[in-house]
Design an enzyme around this catalytic site. Structure first.
Site, PDB file in Angstrom:
ATOM      1  N   CYS A 211      -2.762  -1.483  -9.878  1.00  0.00           N
ATOM      2  CA  CYS A 211      -3.191  -0.204  -8.998  1.00  0.00           C
ATOM      3  C   CYS A 211      -4.393   0.578  -9.555  1.00  0.00           C
ATOM      4  O   CYS A 211      -3.857   1.122 -11.046  1.00  0.00           O
ATOM      5  CB  CYS A 211      -2.128   0.452  -8.892  1.00  0.00           C
ATOM      6  SG  CYS A 211      -2.158   2.089  -8.378  1.00  0.00           S
TER       7      CYS A 211
ATOM      8  N   MET B 155       0.836  -1.076   0.161  1.00  0.00           N
ATOM      9  CA  MET B 155       0.021   0.192   0.460  1.00  0.00           C
ATOM     10  C   MET B 155       1.179   1.216  -0.090  1.00  0.00           C
ATOM     11  O   MET B 155       1.806   1.310   0.573  1.00  0.00           O
ATOM     12  CB  MET B 155      -0.859  -0.347   1.039  1.00  0.00           C
ATOM     13  CG  MET B 155      -2.385  -0.815   1.515  1.00  0.00           C
ATOM     14  SD  MET B 155      -3.188  -1.105   2.503  1.00  0.00           S
ATOM     15  CE  MET B 155      -2.077  -2.164   3.719  1.00  0.00           C
ATOM     16  N   GLU B 156       0.574   2.152  -0.341  1.00  0.00           N
ATOM     17  CA  GLU B 156       1.288   3.300  -1.343  1.00  0.00           C
ATOM     18  C   GLU B 156       1.453   4.672   0.179  1.00  0.00           C
ATOM     19  O   GLU B 156       0.012   4.147   0.661  1.00  0.00           O
ATOM     20  CB  GLU B 156       0.748   4.210  -2.153  1.00  0.00           C
ATOM     21  CG  GLU B 156       1.186   6.065  -2.569  1.00  0.00           C
ATOM     22  CD  GLU B 156       2.711   5.923  -2.703  1.00  0.00           C
ATOM     23  OE1 GLU B 156       3.155   7.172  -3.274  1.00  0.00           O
ATOM     24  OE2 GLU B 156       3.051   4.690  -3.262  1.00  0.00           O
TER      25      GLU B 156
ATOM     26  N   ASN C  48      -7.324 -11.659  -2.490  1.00  0.00           N
ATOM     27  CA  ASN C  48      -7.297  -9.913  -2.024  1.00  0.00           C
ATOM     28  C   ASN C  48      -8.738  -9.074  -2.333  1.00  0.00           C
ATOM     29  O   ASN C  48      -9.065  -9.136  -3.657  1.00  0.00           O
ATOM     30  CB  ASN C  48      -6.232  -9.167  -2.521  1.00  0.00           C
ATOM     31  CG  ASN C  48      -6.348  -7.934  -2.101  1.00  0.00           C
ATOM     32  OD1 ASN C  48      -6.388  -7.137  -3.254  1.00  0.00           O
ATOM     33  ND2 ASN C  48      -6.805  -7.736  -0.872  1.00  0.00           N
TER      34      ASN C  48
END
Length: 330
Positions: free
Chosen positions: A112, A26-27, A215
């Site tokens: 993404c 995660m960014e 996910n």
């Protein structure tokens, strides 16, 4: 053929009779600091780095900007490095570089939904450009590390999965992680659990040795185990946003944690942040604020204290509020 790296993960999970678990990349979240906090709370089997632009890994003017993304403390469990981009030459150079840095596996970001990433041809844009996707995968393999990919069902439509996922499964990947939404859906709709059995069938027919990780909307280990039992064939479960609701989401047995337990984790993150700044270099304090809501839950005036924390400008200011909370709740 499955690599030794992934074989060890699979064998260990099979001995426990459950899927392996990972913290999603995660960014501005899954940096070294937060990975160590999660490890302390309840560690998953695997961690991933923040996604990192492949070209930046070796570019003379950009490589220093990604040092933080790829920073791993010596005593930390080494994560899988996740790369994004769309040029094979960038991945070829980056793969060799991260191998030399000690990383043991590479994951390619093909899911993404961020508009900037998509405009630059990376992330979920690769769903629409299979030639570039194939070149990126092959180039990543040149360093000899095991290669996996994380993607979505499709770019605009769910039906794209019937072309995209089989194509990916033919690319000889070690692991395929599927976020059960399209890029267009972002996270605005529930994950499509109803499609899991079809995806498992695709994997079994096309690439039975490829491990399948799921996910999307899975909040904790218990939910992941139930999902895997309901859909035999799932090898791994990846949890992302669930960690923001519960930093103990990977624990093997549900436990009630006190406010002091949460505040201990909070202080640990502040300490590790200060240590990182001292050892590695400047890090924007604003990026730390997004974590504060994790630790202040289920108490009187929680909203008030979250607001106070969001308006802090240093770790010392945050610690003063933690001390006040400890005093009020003891």
């Amino acid at each position: 053929m499955i690599s030794e790296f992934w074989k060890s993960i699979k064998d260990a999970s099979q001995k426990k009779g459950e899927p392996f678990f990972s913290l999603a990349p995660m960014e501005a979240v899954t940096d070294s600091v937060f990975r160590r906090v999660v490890f302390k709370a309840a560690p998953p089997d695997l961690f991933y780095t923040e996604f990192t632009n492949a070209i930046s890994v070796t570019h003379p003017k950009a490589k220093f900007s990604v040092m933080g993304r790829l920073y791993v403390k010596k005593d930390e469990q080494r994560p899988i490095v996740q790369l994004w981009g769309n040029h094979a030459s960038d991945f070829s150079k980056a793969a060799l570089s991260v191998k030399n840095q000690g990383f043991k596996a590479i994951d390619i970001n093909m899911g993404c939904p961020d508009s900037t990433v998509v405009k630059n041809g990376g992330g979920s844009d690769l769903i629409r450009h299979q030639t570039a996707a194939a070149e990126v995968i092959q180039a990543s393999k040149e360093a000899g590390l095991p290669i996996s990919a994380k993607t979505r069902l499709g770019f605009s439509k769910i039906d794209e999965m019937y072309d995209w996922l089989p194509w990916l499964l033919k690319q000889d990947l070690q692991v395929l992680t599927v976020h059960l939404r399209t890029r267009k859906e972002m996270s605005k709709v529930p994950a499509h659990f109803e499609l899991i059995d079809e995806i498992i069938k695709m994997r079994d027919q096309i690439a039975p040795e490829t491990l399948l990780q799921i996910n999307g909307d899975i909040k904790n280990r218990s939910e992941g185990i139930k999902l895997a039992k309901k859909h035999p064939g799932i090898d791994g479960i990846m949890i992302g946003r669930g960690v923001f609701e519960n930093p103990y989401c990977f624990e093997t047995k549900a436990t009630t944690h006190s406010l002091n337990d949460s505040l201990d984790l909070f202080e640990m993150q502040l300490d590790l942040y200060d240590q990182y700044v001292q050892e590695v270099g400047p890090k924007r304090f604003e990026t730390l604020r997004r974590f504060f809501k994790i630790y202040i839950r289920g108490i009187r005036d929680a909203a008030k204290y979250r607001d106070l924390l969001i308006n802090t400008h240093s770790t010392d200011e945050a610690r003063k509020i933690i001390d006040e909370l400890r005093t009020l709740n003891n």
